[in-house]
Structure formats: C-alpha cells, structure tokens
Design a protein around this motif. Structure first.
Motif, short mmCIF file in Angstrom:
data_model
loop_
_atom_site.label_atom_id
_atom_site.label_comp_id
_atom_site.label_asym_id
_atom_site.label_seq_id
_atom_site.Cartn_x
_atom_site.Cartn_y
_atom_site.Cartn_z
N ASP A 192 42.74 44.37 39.13
CA ASP A 192 42.85 45.43 40.12
C ASP A 192 41.48 46.08 40.32
O ASP A 192 40.65 46.08 39.42
CB ASP A 192 43.85 46.50 39.65
CG ASP A 192 45.28 46.00 39.68
OD1 ASP A 192 45.55 45.11 40.51
OD2 ASP A 192 46.10 46.48 38.88
N PRO A 193 41.25 46.65 41.52
CA PRO A 193 40.01 47.40 41.71
C PRO A 193 39.93 48.57 40.74
O PRO A 193 40.95 49.02 40.20
CB PRO A 193 40.12 47.90 43.16
CG PRO A 193 41.15 47.02 43.81
CD PRO A 193 42.09 46.62 42.71
N SER A 204 39.68 52.26 39.22
CA SER A 204 40.36 53.50 39.61
C SER A 204 39.41 54.49 40.27
O SER A 204 39.83 55.38 41.02
CB SER A 204 41.00 54.15 38.38
OG SER A 204 40.01 54.36 37.37
N ASP A 222 37.32 53.72 42.54
CA ASP A 222 36.94 53.19 43.85
C ASP A 222 37.94 53.61 44.93
O ASP A 222 39.04 53.06 45.00
CB ASP A 222 36.88 51.65 43.77
CG ASP A 222 36.47 51.01 45.08
OD1 ASP A 222 36.21 51.74 46.05
OD2 ASP A 222 36.43 49.77 45.13
N PRO A 223 37.57 54.56 45.80
CA PRO A 223 38.52 55.02 46.81
C PRO A 223 38.85 53.95 47.84
O PRO A 223 39.89 54.03 48.50
CB PRO A 223 37.81 56.20 47.47
CG PRO A 223 36.36 56.01 47.19
CD PRO A 223 36.28 55.28 45.88
N SER A 281 39.36 50.81 46.98
CA SER A 281 40.12 49.76 46.28
C SER A 281 39.72 48.37 46.74
O SER A 281 40.56 47.54 47.09
CB SER A 281 41.63 49.98 46.47
OG SER A 281 42.05 51.16 45.86
N ARG A 291 38.92 44.65 47.02
CA ARG A 291 39.44 43.48 46.32
C ARG A 291 39.34 42.30 47.26
O ARG A 291 39.05 42.45 48.44
CB ARG A 291 40.91 43.70 45.94
CG ARG A 291 41.79 44.04 47.13
CD ARG A 291 43.24 44.24 46.78
NE ARG A 291 43.96 42.98 46.69
CZ ARG A 291 44.45 42.31 47.75
NH1 ARG A 291 44.27 42.77 48.97
NH2 ARG A 291 45.10 41.17 47.57
N HIS A 314 39.05 40.51 53.25
CA HIS A 314 39.53 41.83 52.85
C HIS A 314 38.52 42.94 53.06
O HIS A 314 38.81 44.11 52.83
CB HIS A 314 39.94 41.79 51.38
CG HIS A 314 40.94 40.71 51.06
ND1 HIS A 314 40.56 39.42 50.78
CD2 HIS A 314 42.29 40.73 51.03
CE1 HIS A 314 41.65 38.68 50.56
NE2 HIS A 314 42.70 39.46 50.70
N ASP A 327 37.03 51.38 35.14
CA ASP A 327 37.21 52.28 36.29
C ASP A 327 36.38 51.84 37.50
O ASP A 327 36.57 52.33 38.60
CB ASP A 327 36.84 53.71 35.91
CG ASP A 327 35.45 53.82 35.29
OD1 ASP A 327 35.02 52.87 34.61
OD2 ASP A 327 34.78 54.85 35.50
N THR A 368 34.89 48.93 40.26
CA THR A 368 35.25 47.70 40.95
C THR A 368 34.09 46.71 40.79
O THR A 368 32.95 47.05 41.11
CB THR A 368 35.48 47.97 42.45
OG1 THR A 368 36.70 48.71 42.58
CG2 THR A 368 35.58 46.68 43.25
N SER A 381 37.63 42.14 40.72
CA SER A 381 38.71 42.31 41.71
C SER A 381 38.47 41.49 42.96
O SER A 381 39.34 41.40 43.82
CB SER A 381 38.87 43.79 42.07
OG SER A 381 37.77 44.25 42.81
#
Length: 306
Positions: free
Chosen positions: A5-6, A8, A10-11, A13, A15, A49, A191, A193, A211
């Motif tokens: 997952d990206p 946390s 990273d607003p 996110s 991926r 993405h 935390d 990415t 990610s």
C-alpha cells in the motif's frame, strides 16, 4: 505476496504505474507542448495510475526554465485531475528548484518530484537543507528522486531518515537499482510511498513493498506494465512473472543500437505516436537500429497501433 500500500504520509496515495512522460519536440527541437500533452493523455488512456512529466525520459535537463514550466502547464491542463500529476522540479541549485516547485503548485500539479541536486557534490547537511527549503516553499507532497548514476549524489539510509522527517516529504522514487538499499528504505519508512525507477524491477520492487513503479516502458506500452501491476495486485504471481519477463525483453529491445532513451521515442513512432526527435545531443535511432527494434517488438507481439 508483499504488502504494498502507499505510505500513510502520502495524501495522493500513489500506487501502480506512473510513466515519466516524454517531452515532444518539433523537428527544429523546439518544444511541442500539444503533443507533450497528448502523450500524457495516451498513457492515461492506457490505464496508468499517475503521470510524471520532466523525469529523465522527459529530457528535463535539456530544457530551459520557461520550457519546463510550459510542459508542466500543458500536462496539468490536459490531465485535469484524471490521475495525479507529479511534476519534476529538480535542479542543481536550491534556488531554482524552489522556483520550479512554486510554479508547479501555482498551475495545479498534485505533487512534485525533486531529484537530488546534481553536478556538485552534496553531503548529508546539504541534502537535508535542500529538501527542507523546497518542502517549506510549497504545500504539495514532495517525492525524493534518487538516481545517483545520473546525479553523482547518492543518499545514505541515514540521510533518507532525516529527509523522511520533513513534514511534506511523502515518498521516494528510487532509480539507484540498489535493491538492498531500497528494501531497507521501505522497511524503515512504512509511512512513505516508494516507487521503483526501473522496468527491470517492477515485480521485485512490489515484492519488497514498493507501491508502484516509474516505468519508461509504460511510455510506449502502458497496457503491458499496467497488466503486470494488476496481475501482481490480484495475487496472480505466475502471470505477473510472465509479464515481467516480457517487460525485460521490451526493455532490452529499446537498447538496440545504443541509448535506451532513444528507444522510447523510436518505439513510440513504431506504434504510430510521433513525439518528434530527442533534443541534441540525444538522438533517435538510425534506420538500421529502428528496423532491428521493429523486428524485435514484432517478435514480442507488442506492436499494436497506438
């Protein structure tokens, strides 16, 4: 299969597959902003993405400040929120990097990618001061771009730890191809990415917790790299491994007759998307190498029209 997952922090996110989109040129090597924007649209239509204008593939180091600003505006205007646009803003000086960063924020980029300063050596303190000043200048998420083979400046894991403590530093695009470094960085900073910067490491980087990937192959064959990512994401490891093998072969084909960068724009032409020449001293492949590239891509059955 690894958790990827990206971060946390990273607003956006971030991926998946984020191509370092090309800067198109007219035959006289002036920037073709319209085709530059069309290339970003082409990869988004191919399922990627996010897009990263002004990376190595975007020939950022060969552009003037005005041209760089024009490229960011053209891509942001075209993509208009469909996927995140993370704009390359790095420069040898902190002063110029901040100017690019402020401009990217002002025209609506979603994040900025800041390559380590290049040409002059940068020690721990210089790196931390540089990233802190850039991060303080904007409210955007900041992604560190680590490519020591091109910049001459590698970041130690200790330096990365201090950079990770800067509030809006949210991720790292690692093109060191140093897998132990990357694995330790991912492990130490869950935390953040992490995006791997080599098509040779799509599968491997997901396995160690990245990610996503910044993929030059996806500039030409976005569907292929997206398929690889999605196969991995779906837990179909066998298909993901097979697609990574195909990506290895495509990547090798791009190197036909020399420079990898020329492979991207030459292969785009073979797909029917003409992004023009590279800016000198870079160049497209000669006729012989282009024919060899065409034959290899046809053998791999990837050369469907764009």
């Amino acid at each position: 299969m690894a958790h990827h997952d990206p971060g946390s922090a990273d607003p956006l996110s971030l991926r998946g597959v984020v191509p370092p989109t090309v800067t198109a040129f007219h035959e006289d090597e002036s920037v073709d902003y319209e085709t530059t924007a069309e290339h970003a649209r082409f990869v988004v239509d191919g399922g990627v993405h996010g897009v990263f204008p002004l990376g190595t593939n975007g020939e950022f180091a060969l552009l003037t400040g005005d041209e760089r600003r024009g490229v960011v505006e053209a891509v942001v205007d075209e993509i208009d929120g469909d996927v995140p646009v993370i704009a390359g803003v790095g420069a040898p000086s902190t002063h110029e990097t901040i100017a690019h960063a402020e401009h990217a924020e002002s025209v609506g980029a979603d994040g900025i990618v800041v390559v380590t300063p290049y040409y002059y050596p940068v020690d721990h303190r210089a790196a931390v001061d540089h990233y802190r000043r850039v991060a303080d200048a904007v409210d955007l998420p900041v992604y560190i771009y680590h490519i020591p083979s091109k910049t001459g400046n590698a970041l130690s894991l200790e330096t990365l730890a201090d950079l990770a403590a800067i509030e809006n530093v949210v991720g790292c695009k690692d093109s060191s191809k140093d897998v132990p470094w990357l694995a330790q960085a991912v492990d130490a900073h869950p935390d953040l990415t992490f995006l791997a910067g080599s098509d040779s490491l799509v599968f491997a980087s997901l396995e160690i917790g990245c990610s996503g990937v910044v993929s030059a192959v996806a500039n030409v064959f976005p569907e292929l790299v997206v398929d690889l990512y999605e196969a991995y994401d779906d837990g179909d490891e066998e298909r993901a491994r097979d697609l990574q093998s195909l990506v290895f072969d495509v990547r090798d084909a791009f190197k036909t007759g020399g420079a990898y960068m020329s492979g991207v724009k030459t292969a785009l032409r073979l797909r029917g998307f003409d992004a023009g020449p590279l800016r000198s001293p870079l160049r497209l492949k000669d006729e012989e190498s282009t024919e060899e590239l065409r034959e290899r891509l046809e053998e791999l059955d990837v050369l469907r029209p764009a």
